[in-house]
Write a protein that holds these residues in place. Structure first.
Motif, PDB file in Angstrom:
ATOM      1  N   VAL A  18       0.858  -1.186   0.000  1.00 41.37           N
ATOM      2  CA  VAL A  18       0.000   0.000   0.000  1.00 41.37           C
ATOM      3  C   VAL A  18       0.896   1.238   0.000  1.00 41.37           C
ATOM      4  O   VAL A  18       1.743   1.403   0.876  1.00 41.37           O
ATOM      5  CB  VAL A  18      -0.928   0.027   1.228  1.00 41.37           C
ATOM      6  N   SER A  20       0.644   5.378   0.094  1.00 38.14           N
ATOM      7  CA  SER A  20      -0.292   6.473   0.332  1.00 38.14           C
ATOM      8  C   SER A  20       0.473   7.650   0.909  1.00 38.14           C
ATOM      9  O   SER A  20       1.526   7.487   1.524  1.00 38.14           O
ATOM     10  CB  SER A  20      -1.389   6.015   1.305  1.00 38.14           C
ATOM     11  N   ALA A  34      -6.032   5.034   3.514  1.00 40.32           N
ATOM     12  CA  ALA A  34      -5.336   3.925   4.182  1.00 40.32           C
ATOM     13  C   ALA A  34      -6.157   3.376   5.343  1.00 40.32           C
ATOM     14  O   ALA A  34      -6.231   2.153   5.555  1.00 40.32           O
ATOM     15  CB  ALA A  34      -3.969   4.392   4.667  1.00 40.32           C
ATOM     16  N   ILE A  60       2.399  -1.043   4.422  1.00 41.77           N
ATOM     17  CA  ILE A  60       2.020   0.326   4.071  1.00 41.77           C
ATOM     18  C   ILE A  60       3.256   1.220   4.079  1.00 41.77           C
ATOM     19  O   ILE A  60       4.012   1.242   5.055  1.00 41.77           O
ATOM     20  CB  ILE A  60       0.956   0.861   5.053  1.00 41.77           C
ATOM     21  N   GLY A  88      -2.883   1.979  -4.206  1.00 35.22           N
ATOM     22  CA  GLY A  88      -2.635   3.286  -3.641  1.00 35.22           C
ATOM     23  C   GLY A  88      -2.314   4.420  -4.570  1.00 35.22           C
ATOM     24  O   GLY A  88      -2.591   4.388  -5.756  1.00 35.22           O
TER      25      GLY A  88
END
Length: 387
Positions: A18, A20, A34, A60, A88
């Protein structure tokens, strides 16, 4: 008695990368996405975090809305961390680069919440999907209502970067298809770091449009823009057509904006669905507040990922996932989401709202004017080339 079925042993853990913006210029939106994404995985897996019989692990990383930072992070996720799916990017400029890296590495990429129509339009590749809306859908949502209720002559004032340009092009196409006129050949573009909008506002006042379409995403300069539009008298003279943003931004709006009508992608107070109830309750419990503008986008993206993995039995090979995702339907926070096979863009309801206050303690700032169904997007998009 019937013996208990032997549980099927879980497959290999599945790492999902991910990216972000968690600390840069779009951190408000990046954190919303997120957070919503994490809740979406919980909801779609009934709390097990297992999809396709594989335990899910989210890795992340903060991309800070910087292309170089994001590209390095994406490569690290794929090459070092072993992620099998990418999700993302808050900035459209970043997403346009990451979708190419995903393609080169044969990894399926979900753009979220980057909104440029180019991502699923002229920059489309078959490894890219988007469950979130795109900026052209914003234009389609607002055009028919505005031409009917506000008038036919418009100006666009937009932020001078990929999102602003692509969104402006979408609005021009959608409004133009319905017979609207734009009073300048090109939209008025202002840099993201503008602090004095007087020269742009003077152009708007001199042109006297029926409505002013405002396209701005950067929170700091956007607040200044709205404040100066109020203090320089535009708010009292010309209706604004805008995209309402996150709750924190709405609270900063000048009181003169109460009564303005515009698009909102999502507000927790609007949909009446099981998924939205879960998102709202879970967000308050886990993050201490209401879900916000792009929380829904992350949540629904997670639902689509889980549904596809369940369909493939956990197989993340691109041909398997692409086949499972094309035409996929999920029941998400806004209702039914359907991913179009031809461009991998999801269709879901959108909202036209009226701002009724900026200080409600429960952040119930809007009155619903119209819910625009996914079917209306399909009907409109046949007439408008936004790719």
């Amino acid at each position: 008695p019937t013996p208990e079925p032997t549980p099927v042993p879980l497959g290999e853990p599945l790492k999902i990368g991910v990216l972000s913006d968690l600390s840069g210029p779009l951190l408000l939106f990046g954190n919303e996405m997120a957070n919503g994404l994490q809740l979406g995985f919980e909801y779609a897996t009934d709390g097990t975090l297992v999809a396709g019989n594989r335990p899910i692990e989210l890795i992340i990383k903060d991309d800070t809305s910087n292309v170089d930072t994001a590209a390095a992070a994406a490569r690290e996720l794929i090459e070092s961390d072993g992620v099998e799916i990418l999700i993302g990017n808050t900035s459209s400029a970043v997403a346009l680069q990451i979708q190419q890296i995903a393609l080169e590495n044969d990894v399926v990429y979900f753009a979220a919440p980057a909104a440029s129509a180019d991502i699923t339009g002229k920059n489309f590749n078959d490894h890219t999907f988007r469950v979130c809306r795109n900026s052209a859908q914003d234009g389609l949502t607002m055009a028919s209502w505005s031409v009917e209720n506000i008038g036919k002559n418009y100006l666009i004032l937009a932020e001078d970067y990929n999102f602003g340009k692509a969104t402006a092009a979408g609005f021009q196409a959608a409004f133009g298809a319905l017979g609207a006129t734009f009073l300048t050949e090109q939209p008025i573009f202002a840099p993201s770091d503008t602090t004095d909008f007087t020269s742009y506002i003077t152009q708007v006042k001199d042109a006297k449009p029926d409505g002013l379409i405002l396209i701005w995403a950067t929170n700091t300069s956007g607040t200044i823009l709205f404040e100066q539009l109020g203090t320089q008298g535009v708010a009292d003279e010309i209706p604004f057509i805008t995209g309402f943003s996150s709750n924190d931004t709405v609270k900063l709006l000048d009181k003169g904006f109460v009564g303005a009508t515009g698009l909102i992608v999502y507000h927790y107070s609007l949909p009446q669905t099981e998924a939205n109830d879960y998102l709202t309750q879970g967000y308050n419990d886990k993050f201490g507040g209401n879900p916000d503008l792009f929380s829904e986008c992350g949540f629904a993206t997670a639902q689509a990922v889980v549904a596809a993995l369940n369909a493939t039995g956990g197989d993340t090979a691109s041909e398997a996932l692409i086949g499972a995702l094309e035409g996929l339907t999920v029941e998400g926070p806004k209702g039914t989401y359907t991913i179009r096979p031809e461009d991998h863009q999801a269709l879901a309801p959108m909202y036209i709202v009226k701002l009724v206050n900026t200080d409600d303690p429960d952040e119930k700032f809007f009155e619903l004017v119209k819910e625009v169904s996914a079917e209306e997007h399909i009907e409109s998009s046949g007439r408008v080339d936004y790719g």
